[in-house]
Design an enzyme around this catalytic site. Structure first.
Site, PDB file in Angstrom:
ATOM      1  N   CYS A  58      55.644   5.272  21.418  1.00 54.58           N
ATOM      2  CA  CYS A  58      56.627   6.313  21.715  1.00 54.58           C
ATOM      3  C   CYS A  58      57.483   5.996  22.932  1.00 54.58           C
ATOM      4  O   CYS A  58      58.642   6.398  22.992  1.00 54.58           O
ATOM      5  CB  CYS A  58      55.929   7.662  21.886  1.00 54.58           C
ATOM      6  SG  CYS A  58      54.877   7.795  23.357  1.00 54.58           S
ATOM      7  N   CYS A  86      46.438   7.673  25.271  1.00 57.71           N
ATOM      8  CA  CYS A  86      47.128   8.948  25.424  1.00 57.71           C
ATOM      9  C   CYS A  86      46.215  10.103  25.021  1.00 57.71           C
ATOM     10  O   CYS A  86      46.158  11.133  25.694  1.00 57.71           O
ATOM     11  CB  CYS A  86      48.407   8.956  24.580  1.00 57.71           C
ATOM     12  SG  CYS A  86      49.386  10.472  24.747  1.00 57.71           S
TER      13      CYS A  86
END
Length: 361
Positions: A194, A95
């Site tokens: 997440c 990410c």
């Protein structure tokens, strides 16, 4: 601004330092939940509202940028593909590499901003020649430089980490948030992955990769159990093996190898996990690549210990690391991050490990 306390305090500190700050919340889910599940996740509608309220208190503009499609392609699909191939990825590094300091940074620069500022605990040090170096945070207990080891010098030149320069505990950050009137001061930290809000990684993978029963084998090839999919295991795993019979010596067994081709999982004793060297691919250097082998410390997981090692590039696409002493539980797909003191030298993705004791001994 994720909606958590760290990014809120980072934004407040940047604004207080005189920067012209704009708050941005990344919408990374195409169908975000209305509320967080416990302390997991950071991409819900509630989180975006928390970020907006923090921006209002700080007195800065606030926007939500939709990067859900890019996030799914570069992070979620990569995560699924890596497990399908029998590897254990770190989606936080991906990410940072593909989203926060690539897609987000590129968009910010195109709009005329100078840098991306985040709540990571790390430091950017400017050398006398103007170049940038990435260093551990002053508080090593909170250091997050491992997940930033994918950043190159150009990205570091456009990065700010206001929480990394002072020895600050999390409680001190929360107390600062309270003094500033930020409602997120006591909000629980997000953790785990997440995009897997309930924390059930095995269930997430089963939904995307399906069930494919196979065998669990001992080192000699003896079938000792079965599984519903090799993707549900990782190197070094001990729990959840569902082995039907104990090992001859009565000691626990661990996952030693995962073979997607044969759909088998091999288990064995803890000492068989010992690794003396590894080969990693796709190195990313926080500055110029080393000219040859050198002495460093290597970190193999977030908040893991440092291991003294000799390491150096082998061509442009490979890194070789040899440890002074055997290390345990190293899985292909993980990242190895090299340090010279507190400075991050670079990182690479582990492709193969070399056991401390040959399998035939």
């Amino acid at each position: 601004m994720s909606g958590g306390v760290d990014s809120a305090v980072a934004a407040a500190r940047a604004a207080e330092a005189g920067h012209d700050v704009t708050g941005v919340h990344l919408a990374l889910s195409a169908n975000p939940q209305s509320f967080r599940t416990g302390a997991r996740g950071c991409c819900t509608i509630e989180d975006s509202r928390d970020a907006r309220r923090a921006a209002d208190i700080i007195g800065i503009p606030f926007y939500v940028w939709d990067l859900a499609e890019r996030f799914r392609a570069d992070v979620v699909e990569d995560f699924i593909a890596e497990y399908r191939a029998g590897r254990t990825p770190n989606p936080c590094l991906r990410c940072n590499e593909k989203i926060k300091f690539a897609a987000l940074l590129d968009k910010a620069l195109a709009l005329g901003f100078d840098a991306v500022c985040t709540g990571h605990y790390a430091k950017v040090v400017v050398r006398p020649d103007g170049g940038r170096e990435l260093h551990r945070a002053s508080d090593h207990a909170k250091d997050q430089s491992y997940v930033l080891g994918v950043l190159d010098e150009r990205q570091l030149a456009h990065s700010l980490f206001p929480l990394g320069d002072t020895v600050t505990t999390k409680e001190e950050i929360r107390a600062e948030a309270e003094r500033r009137g930020l409602a997120v001061a006591r909000k629980p930290d997000s953790h785990d992955i997440c995009f897997i809000a309930d924390g059930d990684t095995r269930g997430f993978l089963a939904r995307h990769l399906g069930s494919e029963p196979g065998d669990i084998l001992d080192q000699d090839g003896t079938r000792v159990g079965t599984h519903d999919g090799a993707h549900g295991f990782t190197i070094g795993q001990r729990k959840g093996l569902r082995i039907g019979r104990p090992a001859p010596d009565g000691k626990p067994r661990y996952v030693l190898d995962i073979s997607p081709v044969h759909n088998t999982v091999t288990v064995g004793p803890a000492e068989a996990l010992d690794v003396i060297a590894l080969t990693a691919v796709r190195p990313r250097w926080c500055g110029s690549p080393p000219a040859g082998p050198g002495s460093y410390t290597a970190q193999l997981r977030a908040h893991g210990e440092e291991h003294p090692a000799t390491a150096g590039p082998a061509g442009e696409e490979e890194l070789r690391v040899r440890f002074e002493r055997p290390v345990r539980g190293v899985a292909p797909g993980q990242a190895v991050v090299l340090y010279d003191g507190t400075r991050v030298v670079g990182s690479a993705t582990i492709a193969a490990t070399h056991p401390a004791v040959p399998a035939d001994r």
